[in-house]
Design an enzyme around this catalytic site. Sequence first.
Site, PDB file in Angstrom:
ATOM      1  N   ARG A  85       0.880  -1.185   0.000  1.00  0.00           N
ATOM      2  CA  ARG A  85       0.000   0.000   0.000  1.00  0.00           C
ATOM      3  C   ARG A  85       0.904   1.218   0.000  1.00  0.00           C
ATOM      4  NH1 ARG A  85      -5.449   1.488   3.284  1.00  0.00           N
ATOM      5  NH2 ARG A  85      -6.181   0.030   1.719  1.00  0.00           N
ATOM      6  N   HIS A 139      -7.214   1.048  -6.610  1.00  0.00           N
ATOM      7  CA  HIS A 139      -7.486   0.180  -5.455  1.00  0.00           C
ATOM      8  C   HIS A 139      -8.149  -1.103  -5.982  1.00  0.00           C
ATOM      9  CE1 HIS A 139      -7.892  -1.104  -1.464  1.00  0.00           C
ATOM     10  NE2 HIS A 139      -8.734  -0.229  -0.973  1.00  0.00           N
ATOM     11  N   GLN A 185     -10.153  -3.607  -3.633  1.00  0.00           N
ATOM     12  CA  GLN A 185     -11.452  -3.090  -3.226  1.00  0.00           C
ATOM     13  C   GLN A 185     -12.514  -3.426  -4.274  1.00  0.00           C
ATOM     14  OE1 GLN A 185     -12.401  -1.204  -0.337  1.00  0.00           O
ATOM     15  NE2 GLN A 185     -14.386  -1.768  -1.183  1.00  0.00           N
ATOM     16  N   ASP A 238     -16.874   7.458  -1.528  1.00  0.00           N
ATOM     17  CA  ASP A 238     -15.601   7.324  -0.820  1.00  0.00           C
ATOM     18  C   ASP A 238     -15.341   8.677  -0.153  1.00  0.00           C
ATOM     19  OD1 ASP A 238     -13.020   6.608   0.017  1.00  0.00           O
ATOM     20  OD2 ASP A 238     -12.133   6.743  -1.995  1.00  0.00           O
ATOM     21  N   CYS A 253     -16.427   2.141   0.294  1.00  0.00           N
ATOM     22  CA  CYS A 253     -15.244   1.300   0.555  1.00  0.00           C
ATOM     23  C   CYS A 253     -14.839   1.332   2.015  1.00  0.00           C
ATOM     24  CB  CYS A 253     -14.099   1.737  -0.344  1.00  0.00           C
ATOM     25  SG  CYS A 253     -13.665   3.476  -0.163  1.00  0.00           S
ATOM     26  N   ARG A 274     -14.170  -8.260   1.122  1.00  0.00           N
ATOM     27  CA  ARG A 274     -12.727  -8.023   0.922  1.00  0.00           C
ATOM     28  C   ARG A 274     -11.944  -9.314   1.217  1.00  0.00           C
ATOM     29  NH1 ARG A 274     -10.670  -2.915   1.207  1.00  0.00           N
ATOM     30  NH2 ARG A 274      -8.865  -3.995   0.351  1.00  0.00           N
TER      31      ARG A 274
END
Length: 308
Positions: A104, A131, A134, A225, A265, A293
């Site tokens: 990340r 992402h 996700q 988001d 998310c 996830r």
Amino acid sequence: MGLGELKGRDLLSIADLTVEELQAVLDLAAQLKSGEKKPHCPQILGLLFYKASTRTRVSFSAAMYQLGGQVLDLNPSVTQVGRGEPIQDTARVLDRYIDILAVRTFKQSDLETFADYAQIPIINALSDLEHPCQILADLQTIRENFGRTEGVTVTYFGDGNNVAHSLLIGGALMGMEVRIATPPAYQPDPAIVALAEKVAAPGAKIVLTEDPRAAAEGAQALYTDVWASMGQEDLAQQRIPIFQPYQINGDLLALADPEAIVLHCLPAHRGEEITEAVMEGPQSRLWDQAENRMHAQKALLVSLLGIS
Ligand code: CP
Ligand code: NVA
């Protein structure tokens, strides 16, 4: 095309998967969730996260432990990469110890450097650009609710950055109508839009708009988001009035399909990009989405490690 072809590959962008591969990962994610498949995967996953994370960190860890594997937390604050050891060197060393690495970070180019210098699969666990993990869970959640992704309309409201980018590409791959509603200066990266158009399945549709109400009209999934992503915290206050018209609230939801679901998310800022009432309301699928996830990333790990 089977999952076998994913062995040893990297996932830096959701566009690294073909539509067949993406469908196969989602099929496997559903089988893992139902317990129909229980693969054993005694390998080592490294997590190298330069940004905070709850879901990605814990869902990857839980998935790997459930598969019978091990997880190493390679936090930059306690490893030499955080003191400036080059990624080129770090990647070649980690490659000798572990089997797969999730990173990340900020710059997509850092992920590309890891991938260039390590033979093991490198997974993008969020960058400023994308992402992809996700979006695997998001597509799984949409499939669970509608039985398909093809022809389903999803509208994303807010900042046209990492999550919006991966949704745009992943939704286009899966034949969805993807609407991205952003303030004028926050549209998705044109290179990502071009990529989404290039990989789009027949029947897919991409709509970029500044009009949140038109974008909500008849949509089957409303997605948002945070308005200021990690690394942009100092911009949060000035963005609030700019993004306010894009808040998912009862008024916007009333314009959507009556059966519409709401996605986020997470983490969420209640009262900013989404209201408490919508987040906790009957159309919210936020907790299923978060759960997925783990299933989707377990399917990804198994596929990239060549276990299934
Ligand atoms: N959605 C998501 O990636 O959450 P975390 O930042 O908690 O991992
Ligand atoms: N856009 C957000 C997503 C967090 C999961 C961020 O980058 O902070």
